[in-house]
Design an enzyme around this catalytic site. Structure first.
Site, PDB file in Angstrom:
ATOM      1  N   GLY A 165      89.224  79.976 156.036  1.00 55.64           N
ATOM      2  CA  GLY A 165      87.896  80.434 156.447  1.00 55.64           C
ATOM      3  C   GLY A 165      87.393  81.557 155.538  1.00 55.64           C
ATOM      4  O   GLY A 165      86.207  81.602 155.194  1.00 55.64           O
ATOM      5  N   ASP A 166      88.299  82.444 155.127  1.00 51.77           N
ATOM      6  CA  ASP A 166      87.905  83.558 154.246  1.00 51.77           C
ATOM      7  C   ASP A 166      87.488  83.028 152.874  1.00 51.77           C
ATOM      8  O   ASP A 166      86.529  83.523 152.266  1.00 51.77           O
ATOM      9  CB  ASP A 166      89.069  84.550 154.075  1.00 51.77           C
ATOM     10  CG  ASP A 166      89.537  85.094 155.416  1.00 51.77           C
ATOM     11  OD1 ASP A 166      88.708  85.160 156.346  1.00 51.77           O
ATOM     12  OD2 ASP A 166      90.730  85.449 155.536  1.00 51.77           O
ATOM     13  N   GLY A 186      87.694  72.595 159.723  1.00 54.53           N
ATOM     14  CA  GLY A 186      88.995  72.217 159.179  1.00 54.53           C
ATOM     15  C   GLY A 186      88.875  71.093 158.154  1.00 54.53           C
ATOM     16  O   GLY A 186      88.018  71.164 157.255  1.00 54.53           O
TER      17      GLY A 186
END
Ligand SMILES: Nc1ncnc2c1ncn2[C@@H]1O[C@H](COP(=O)(O)OP(=O)(O)OP(=O)(O)O)[C@@H](O)[C@H]1O
Ligand SMILES: [Mg+2]
Length: 317
Positions: A260-261, A231
């Site tokens: 995240g992607d 994060g």
């Protein structure tokens, strides 16, 4: 950039149409008045392909799509120049509903189950993967498995790709992740919760040596690098003999959806360009920061990404 780039394919086994409904002061068990709605092609594998394409990478996508509502995906692939190798299934691709309440600042997600591919569909997928699997090519395996397939489907795919001399990045969770790890993907991208689940130990970004030790504990034949996303604390690259912590600048976050992607896309896109690991981590975190600070989906120009990358601090641990 003119250097030769390695071929790149994203595997999206459980794509989804994202339906975002804007509904201020949303209440359950009540009649609500919405402000608007939008539909977008999504699912992790499709998102990674879209981030890669919008940052100038040549990318193909394979996996499964329902033929009844394939148009929204086909439109995205065409607009972004993504090579469409998706296998069509009878029926409609699942929808994920997001109810966004901007007044209270909360989002309610309803994820519906996907279509179940038949054994013949899975066989067709393997034929496509085989055709894409030139030695040195990269494959991104992202997201959950669709219902009804073998729980070790990712492991089977990784095995086929390894035998063909290809490299794989795996970003999934739960049982699919545990099974797939045994097949030795080249690279793994767990977030802290996923890593914690795998090693069955509590982990905290405040204890980086603990996170490094947990990531090192995953190394097995084939697995060369683990990138742990944390994060706002950035991402940690753990490779034999090298540990890098890439720290993002302090930013105002609009939405962390797809962060995240974006990180995975930045990583693999940079590896395909032959960049060194510190530069890959810098650019990957820059992609994710661009994603979390953007009001709309998609990435800004390469010059904006380069500016963000300069603000990412990379420390060797
Ligand atoms: N609040 C934040 N501030 C700055 N950067 C962030 C923030 N949240 C996420 N990021 C960036 O996005 C990357 C990926 O985020 P995160 O660790 O939340 O991934 P994830 O849990 O896999 O996300 P996803 O839900 O998309 O699967 C981080 O490594 C970081 O670089
Ligand atoms: Mg994730």
């Amino acid at each position: 950039m003119s250097a030769k780039r390695l071929p790149l394919t994203c595997v999206a086994l459980n794509a989804a149409v994202d339906q975002t409904v804007l509904c201020d002061n949303f209440n359950v068990d009540a009649v609500n008045r919405g402000q608007g709605m939008r539909l977008e092609a999504g699912g992790k594998g499709v998102n990674v392909a879209a981030f890669l394409a919008s940052s100038g990478s040549d990318v193909a996508v394979t996996g499964f799509l329902g033929s009844d509502n394939a148009a929204i995906f086909e439109e995205l692939f065409q607009r972004q120049g993504i090579t469409d190798r998706m296998i069509r299934l009878p029926g409609a691709t699942r929808t994920g509903v997001k109810i966004v309440d901007l007044v209270r600042g909360v989002t309610t997600d309803i994820n519906l189950p996907g279509l179940a591919p038949s054994p013949q569909n899975v066989e067709n997928l393997f034929a496509v993967l085989h055709a894409q699997a030139t030695p040195g090519a990269w494959f991104v395996l992202s997201g959950s498995l669709p219902p009804g397939v073998a729980p070790d489907l990712y492991a089977q795919i990784i095995h086929l790709l390894r035998v063909s001399g290809c490299q794989t990045v795996l970003d999934t969770s739960g049982a699919a992740l545990k099974q797939a790890l045994k097949a030795g993907p080249t690279m793994l991208k767990p977030n802290l919760a996923e890593l914690q689940e795998m090693v069955n130990l509590p982990l905290s970004p405040a204890d980086l040596p603990g996170v490094v030790a947990a990531a090192k504990g995953l190394f097995c034949d084939g697995l060369e690098r683990v990138v742990v996303s944390m994060g706002s604390k950035g991402a940690l690259l753990v490779a034999p003999g090298q540990v890098l912590h890439a720290v993002p600048p302090a930013v105002t976050v609009c939405s962390t959806v797809g962060a995240g992607d974006a990180l995975v896309a930045g990583l693999v896109g940079s590896l395909c360009r032959g960049m060194d690991l510190p530069a890959c981590m810098r650019r990957a975190v820059a992609f994710s920061v661009a994603c979390v600070t953007a009001e709309q989906r998609g990435l800004p120009d390469e010059s904006v990404i380069a500016g963000l990358a300069e603000q990412v601090r990379v420390e060797s641990l």
